[in-house]
Write an enzyme that holds these catalytic residues in place. Structure first.
Site, PDB file in Angstrom:
ATOM      1  N   LYS A 183       0.827  -1.212   0.000  1.00  0.00           N
ATOM      2  CA  LYS A 183       0.000   0.000   0.000  1.00  0.00           C
ATOM      3  C   LYS A 183       0.858   1.258   0.000  1.00  0.00           C
ATOM      4  O   LYS A 183       0.642   2.186  -0.795  1.00  0.00           O
ATOM      5  CB  LYS A 183      -0.930  -0.016   1.211  1.00  0.00           C
ATOM      6  CG  LYS A 183      -2.096   0.972   1.108  1.00  0.00           C
ATOM      7  CD  LYS A 183      -2.934   0.943   2.369  1.00  0.00           C
ATOM      8  CE  LYS A 183      -3.554  -0.403   2.630  1.00  0.00           C
ATOM      9  NZ  LYS A 183      -4.677  -0.729   1.730  1.00  0.00           N
ATOM     10  N   ARG A 190      -3.918   2.830   8.078  1.00  0.00           N
ATOM     11  CA  ARG A 190      -4.110   1.551   7.393  1.00  0.00           C
ATOM     12  C   ARG A 190      -2.856   0.700   7.508  1.00  0.00           C
ATOM     13  O   ARG A 190      -1.749   1.218   7.507  1.00  0.00           O
ATOM     14  CB  ARG A 190      -4.420   1.777   5.905  1.00  0.00           C
ATOM     15  CG  ARG A 190      -5.748   2.445   5.596  1.00  0.00           C
ATOM     16  CD  ARG A 190      -5.877   2.660   4.091  1.00  0.00           C
ATOM     17  NE  ARG A 190      -7.216   3.064   3.697  1.00  0.00           N
ATOM     18  CZ  ARG A 190      -7.626   4.313   3.622  1.00  0.00           C
ATOM     19  NH1 ARG A 190      -6.793   5.306   3.936  1.00  0.00           N
ATOM     20  NH2 ARG A 190      -8.863   4.590   3.243  1.00  0.00           N
ATOM     21  N   GLY A 232      -6.296 -10.830   5.741  1.00  0.00           N
ATOM     22  CA  GLY A 232      -6.440 -11.092   7.171  1.00  0.00           C
ATOM     23  C   GLY A 232      -5.910 -10.005   8.072  1.00  0.00           C
ATOM     24  O   GLY A 232      -5.918 -10.152   9.287  1.00  0.00           O
ATOM     25  N   MET A 289      -5.376  -5.914   9.676  1.00  0.00           N
ATOM     26  CA  MET A 289      -6.225  -5.034  10.475  1.00  0.00           C
ATOM     27  C   MET A 289      -7.158  -4.191   9.608  1.00  0.00           C
ATOM     28  O   MET A 289      -6.799  -3.738   8.522  1.00  0.00           O
ATOM     29  CB  MET A 289      -5.344  -4.107  11.306  1.00  0.00           C
ATOM     30  CG  MET A 289      -6.103  -3.337  12.370  1.00  0.00           C
ATOM     31  SD  MET A 289      -5.080  -2.026  13.071  1.00  0.00           S
ATOM     32  CE  MET A 289      -5.363  -0.709  11.884  1.00  0.00           C
ATOM     33  N   ARG A 331      -2.878  -1.589  -6.128  1.00  0.00           N
ATOM     34  CA  ARG A 331      -2.113  -2.803  -5.877  1.00  0.00           C
ATOM     35  C   ARG A 331      -2.491  -3.826  -6.934  1.00  0.00           C
ATOM     36  O   ARG A 331      -3.506  -3.682  -7.629  1.00  0.00           O
ATOM     37  CB  ARG A 331      -2.396  -3.371  -4.487  1.00  0.00           C
ATOM     38  CG  ARG A 331      -3.841  -3.790  -4.271  1.00  0.00           C
ATOM     39  CD  ARG A 331      -4.073  -4.288  -2.870  1.00  0.00           C
ATOM     40  NE  ARG A 331      -5.479  -4.615  -2.649  1.00  0.00           N
ATOM     41  CZ  ARG A 331      -5.982  -5.015  -1.487  1.00  0.00           C
ATOM     42  NH1 ARG A 331      -5.182  -5.117  -0.433  1.00  0.00           N
ATOM     43  NH2 ARG A 331      -7.257  -5.303  -1.362  1.00  0.00           N
ATOM     44  N   HIS A 374     -15.503  -8.253   1.706  1.00  0.00           N
ATOM     45  CA  HIS A 374     -14.472  -9.112   2.281  1.00  0.00           C
ATOM     46  C   HIS A 374     -14.664 -10.558   1.849  1.00  0.00           C
ATOM     47  O   HIS A 374     -13.714 -11.234   1.418  1.00  0.00           O
ATOM     48  CB  HIS A 374     -14.512  -8.999   3.814  1.00  0.00           C
ATOM     49  CG  HIS A 374     -13.520  -9.895   4.511  1.00  0.00           C
ATOM     50  ND1 HIS A 374     -13.836 -11.171   4.914  1.00  0.00           N
ATOM     51  CD2 HIS A 374     -12.227  -9.696   4.854  1.00  0.00           C
ATOM     52  CE1 HIS A 374     -12.781 -11.723   5.497  1.00  0.00           C
ATOM     53  NE2 HIS A 374     -11.792 -10.855   5.476  1.00  0.00           N
ATOM     54  N   SER A 393      11.691 -44.260  -8.901  1.00  0.00           N
ATOM     55  CA  SER A 393      10.526 -43.380  -8.758  1.00  0.00           C
ATOM     56  C   SER A 393      10.301 -43.180  -7.265  1.00  0.00           C
ATOM     57  O   SER A 393      10.130 -44.150  -6.524  1.00  0.00           O
ATOM     58  CB  SER A 393       9.285 -44.003  -9.402  1.00  0.00           C
ATOM     59  OG  SER A 393       8.179 -43.132  -9.259  1.00  0.00           O
ATOM     60  N   CYS A 429       6.382 -40.001  -7.852  1.00  0.00           N
ATOM     61  CA  CYS A 429       4.989 -40.372  -8.118  1.00  0.00           C
ATOM     62  C   CYS A 429       4.077 -40.160  -6.920  1.00  0.00           C
ATOM     63  O   CYS A 429       2.903 -40.488  -6.976  1.00  0.00           O
ATOM     64  CB  CYS A 429       4.901 -41.819  -8.584  1.00  0.00           C
ATOM     65  SG  CYS A 429       5.584 -43.019  -7.430  1.00  0.00           S
ATOM     66  N   TYR A 475      11.098 -36.246 -14.191  1.00  0.00           N
ATOM     67  CA  TYR A 475       9.655 -36.004 -14.305  1.00  0.00           C
ATOM     68  C   TYR A 475       8.998 -36.042 -12.933  1.00  0.00           C
ATOM     69  O   TYR A 475       9.567 -36.559 -11.961  1.00  0.00           O
ATOM     70  CB  TYR A 475       8.993 -37.030 -15.231  1.00  0.00           C
ATOM     71  CG  TYR A 475       8.953 -38.444 -14.680  1.00  0.00           C
ATOM     72  CD1 TYR A 475       7.919 -38.867 -13.846  1.00  0.00           C
ATOM     73  CD2 TYR A 475       9.950 -39.361 -15.002  1.00  0.00           C
ATOM     74  CE1 TYR A 475       7.886 -40.155 -13.337  1.00  0.00           C
ATOM     75  CE2 TYR A 475       9.937 -40.654 -14.500  1.00  0.00           C
ATOM     76  CZ  TYR A 475       8.897 -41.046 -13.663  1.00  0.00           C
ATOM     77  OH  TYR A 475       8.864 -42.315 -13.140  1.00  0.00           O
TER      78      TYR A 475
END
Length: 865
Positions: free
Chosen positions: A29, A98, A107, A109, A342, A458, A766, A833, A853
């Protein structure tokens, strides 16, 4: 030049001490306000106290000695910029306070507005504005906010007093209350704070300011802030900045307003200015749900010049930051002021569309588009929707605040939602309106329904960020808090009643609905195509049926990393034959049972190999805990005894003799394959016959055989020899040449320690990280859910290691096995896996280990890619 460290960063009058690049210090902010100021965008003047002071304050419970002097200097600059005096009786300067961390945190204030008012300054504001109603309404709001946020009084207590006054006066809006009634409300609020607050309401504006600054810092450690950081992996060491800004008043008359805007639609991604506003209101009115706001487009009719300026500002900021902006604004007597910019939180659908559009517009590159979207956001595009033919009873319709559909039982309290969610129950959190205090319940819920609030409330913002369905502003829903029921158009719904929430349409239905998964669009495929070009790891799917194989391939899987053969045996028609193999002493009976199973296994493998034609399929030989196959009920024992032509008591005795105290560490995996080798022989023959048969038909089958739960090199040697012998026998018999690699699953810690020796006898490793985590920690996957949430919440563990790989501990074993295996055999193929193969943080670690992978469930394949 002074050597005193800068503890306060000023912005205003066209220049600022900070920039957007200072987000870690000034918070999102504060950095945004500084950048807007430097761009010449109208921002009320103010100053930011940086985030690093937050952690220092929380450790010492003291402000740095030099901070007071620098705050007073900043206030003097603010007084010069505004022509008003902080705490003056005639022309008072009022400020907002703020919080603002480097990363957006719903979450944190609540904002405090109108700070600086008391019984004296409110009269000065009334005289200066010529509007006593405005002045006292501002004072009422300030005392209410301060009493809740700083003094710790339950917000519902203030709301109850307001509702009593509204009912007594016969009006529906707080701004319609007569001045004398508002004066009485202020007095009532102050009495409430005196009796229930942690401290009395302070009269001196400087005391008010320091109390608010401390409250911002304290809010960093509130439960809702900790919950949010835990959910999103935000470090506790960031801290939050404090932003103090001169007040501009959206509640100063019908030519004033406040609102929230997005430079593009955050739900759909449409390129349009989107948001909501309220005339004669302050910012908290829009997001709290206390009043139902108007769509932003209507501002163009009410205040056309302010709307035109807002459009221009939104375009400027989006081009400057090259990203969608979430904006807060106030119009004071026709003049526009920007209070925040923002990066907007977007739904997965919107994020994908906007990323592709911005590439087409030349704002960002394809690489930036891929990197910009959090992988888990793609899950939102795969969320269920209502089945088209679902017949449901429509209860009411609200605002479609976050897309997707969910069914669950109604719950009216956040703590209750969390408790039931931990027990695995599907719940819908129903509230009059949500606040940051409800965050933990929102995390646990499948969806959120609120009676009040709009598209930027909210509930809406938090639900979109978590990818949960949300319907807001369902005005026919009457919720009494605290309580365990609600009324919907006269119908009572109690806790435990089933509801279905469709966040895409805003509709609320009674009962439980059938849900279907939507098809993804071309932007989704386009983005994943870019990701495929940039990534190094390959992505496979965990699939045990042809349907799962096809689904994984549709999502872009490049093979199957785990085909669990034990899942094929659990059908009622076939499990009895497996039981005979395990329980019989007769070789003839065992051979007959295996002969019945062989064609079924072969057919299963043919379907899977054909679905994955041209791609590798890693088949894990049988690996259940033995107890899952043992008969337990009298009916099962009798049926099995009849098939085996022996006495039921004998079957029961044999089953009891094989029972284990700890089946997950018992007679399973390769141990069963060594003591009852005929089972693995049958499976290997079925795999080989299926692959050879398909190859003879011109279908490119590529099986890989994986031996599970190996911990000793001798286990691997013996099973490799026996497996190879069966493969060669079948190939010779059928006259088909096909390569079938044989490898092992690294899921026992000892296997990681002797990986160099195992690599001499394995074509691939694996990593089965589910079992590897279980055995390394000594946690039972089935039972750990009873204490792991408490471990995470109390900080014993940073996260659930079954959801995200423990790189520090389990990761060491993966890294060690990969390194030792490759040292002995450079061409050793390495994969993973376990379900960690679909979790973004875990995938990042696996890439650092040099794996080839990852493999995961079908719906996590896009996330993994």
């Amino acid at each position: 030049m002074s050597d005193t460290p800068q503890l306060v960063y000023f912005f205003g009058q066209g220049r600022a001490d900070g920039t957007a690049a200072m987000k870690d210090l000034l918070g999102g902010k504060g950095a945004g306000l500084a950048e807007m100021t430097n761009l010449g965008i109208p921002v009320p003047p103010g100053f930011t106290i940086p985030a690093n002071l937050c952690i220092a304050y929380l450790e010492s419970r003291q402000f740095p000695p030099r901070l007071a002097g620098q705050v007073e200097q900043a206030l003097q600059r603010l007084e010069t910029a505004t022509g008003r005096i902080f705490g003056a009786a005639d022309n008072p300067l009022l400020v907002s306070v703020r919080s603002g961390a480097a990363l957006s945190m719903p979450g944190m204030m609540n904002t405090i507005l109108n700070l600086g008012l008391n019984d004296t300054t409110v009269e000065g504001l009334a005289r200066r504005s010529g509007n006593p109603s405005f002045a006292w309404d501002s004072y009422r709001r300030f005392v209410q906010m301060y009493g809740h946020v700083v003094c710790g009084v339950d917000g519902d207590a203030f709301e109850a007093l307001i509702q009593d006054r509204l009912a007594a006066c016969g009006v529906s809006r707080d701004i319609d209350l007569p001045v004398d009634e508002v004066r009485a409300l202020v007095a009532g609020f102050r009495e409430l704070i005196a009796s229930r607050g942690t401290s009395p309401f302070p009269d001196r504006p400087m005391d008010q300011l320091w109390g608010a600054i401390a409250a911002v810092f304290e809010s960093w450690h509130t439960r809702r802030a900790r919950d949010y950081r835990e959910l999103h992996g935000i470090p506790d060491t960031l801290g939050t900045a404090v932003n103090v800004m001169a007040m501009v008043f959206g509640n100063s008359g019908e030519d004033s307003a406040t609102g929230v805007a997005f430079s593009r639609n955050p739900s759909t991604g449409t390129s349009e200015l989107y948001g909501e506003f309220l005339v004669n209101a302050q910012g908290e009115d829009v997001v709290s749900g206390a009043r139902t706001p108007q769509p932003l487009a209507a501002l163009g009719q009410v205040m056309p010049e302010a709307y035109r300026q807002l459009e221009q500002v939104a375009r400027t900021l989006e081009r400057h930051f090259r990203d969608v902006q979430d904006l807060e604004f106030t119009v004071e007597r026709g003049r526009l002021y920007m209070l925040q910019t923002r990066r907007a939180q977007l739904t997965g659908q919107a994020a994908v569309r906007i990323a592709c559009d911005m590439v087409d517009e030349g704002l960002i590159s394809e690489e930036e588009a891929v990197a910009r979207i959090p992988p888990d956001d793609l899950n939102q595009l795969l969320h269920p929707t209502l089945a088209p033919d679902a017949e449901l009873e429509l209860l009411t319709t609200g605002l479609p605040a976050s897309p997707g559909a969910a069914s669950g039982t109604a719950v009216f309290d956040a703590d209750r939602a969390e408790a039931l969610g931990r027990q695995g129950e599907a719940v819908i959190l129903v509230r009059r309106e949500t606040s940051p205090d409800d965050f933990h319940g929102m995390v646990a819920a499948r969806a959120i329904l609120t009676a009040r609030g709009g598209m930027t409330s909210h509930a809406a913002v938090v639900a979109r960020g978590m990818g949960k369905p949300c319907v807001a502003g369902a005005q026919e829903v009457s919720v009494t808090e605290p309580g365990d029921a609600c009324q919907v158009n006269g119908r009572r719904l109690a806790e435990g009643d089933w509801l279905t929430v469709d966040g895409t349409t805003g509709r609320i239905y009674a009962g439980r609905a059938e849900l279907v998964t939507p098809e993804v669009g071309p932007d989704f495929q386009r983005l994943l195509g870019w990701a495929d070009r940039f990534r190094n790891l390959r992505v496979r799917v965990n699939a045990d049926t042809p349907a799962d194989a096809h689904r994984g391939r549709d999502f872009g899987a490049e093979g199957i990393g785990l085909c669990r053969t034990e899942h094929m045996f659990f059908e009622e028609d076939w499990i009895s034959w497996v039981r005979q193999v395990i329980l019989t002493d007769s070789q003839k009976t065992r051979d007959q049972a295996l002969a019945r199973l062989l064609p079924e296994q072969r057919a299963d493998f043919e379907g899977i190999f054909e679905a994955m034609a041209g791609l590798p399929v890693t088949v894990r030989l049988l690996d259940p805990p033995l107890h899952e196959f043992l008969p337990k009920e009298e009916k099962q024992l009798a049926q099995l005894a009849e098939q085996m032509e022996i006495d039921p008591a004998t079957v029961a005795d044999k089953a009891e003799a094989l029972a284990e105290f700890n089946p997950m560490l018992g007679h399973r995996g390769c141990r069963l394959g060594l003591t009852t080798p005929e089972i693995y022989d049958m499976q290997v023959e079925a795999i080989t016959r299926a692959a050879c048969g398909l190859k003879a038909r011109g279908i490119d089958a590529r099986p890989e055989i994986m031996v599970p739960l190996v911990g000793s090199v001798n286990e691997m040697i013996r099973l490799r020899e026996r497996t190879s012998a069966v493969v060669e026998r079948v190939k010779s018999e059928l006259g088909v040449e096909i390569e079938i690699p044989i490898g092992t699953m690294i899921e026992v810690p000892r296997a990681a320690l002797v990986a160099d020796k195992l690599a001499e006898h394995a074509d691939f490793f694996s990593f089965g990280t589910n079992d590897l985590t279980q055995m390394t920690f000594g946690y039972s996957r089935d039972d750990a859910g009873r204490f792991l949430p408490d471990y995470v919440e109390s900080g014993i563990l940073p996260f659930d290691p079954f959801e995200r790989l423990d790189a520090e501990g389990v990761g060491q074993l993966v890294e060690m096995a990969a390194s030792r295996g490759r040292q002995r055999r450079r061409d050793l193929k390495l994969g993973i896996c376990g379900e960690h193969g679909g979790e973004p943080n875990s995938i990042s670690f696996f890439e650092s280990c040099g794996l080839d992978y990852v493999s995961c469930s079908p719906y996590r394949v896009p996330v993994a890619r």
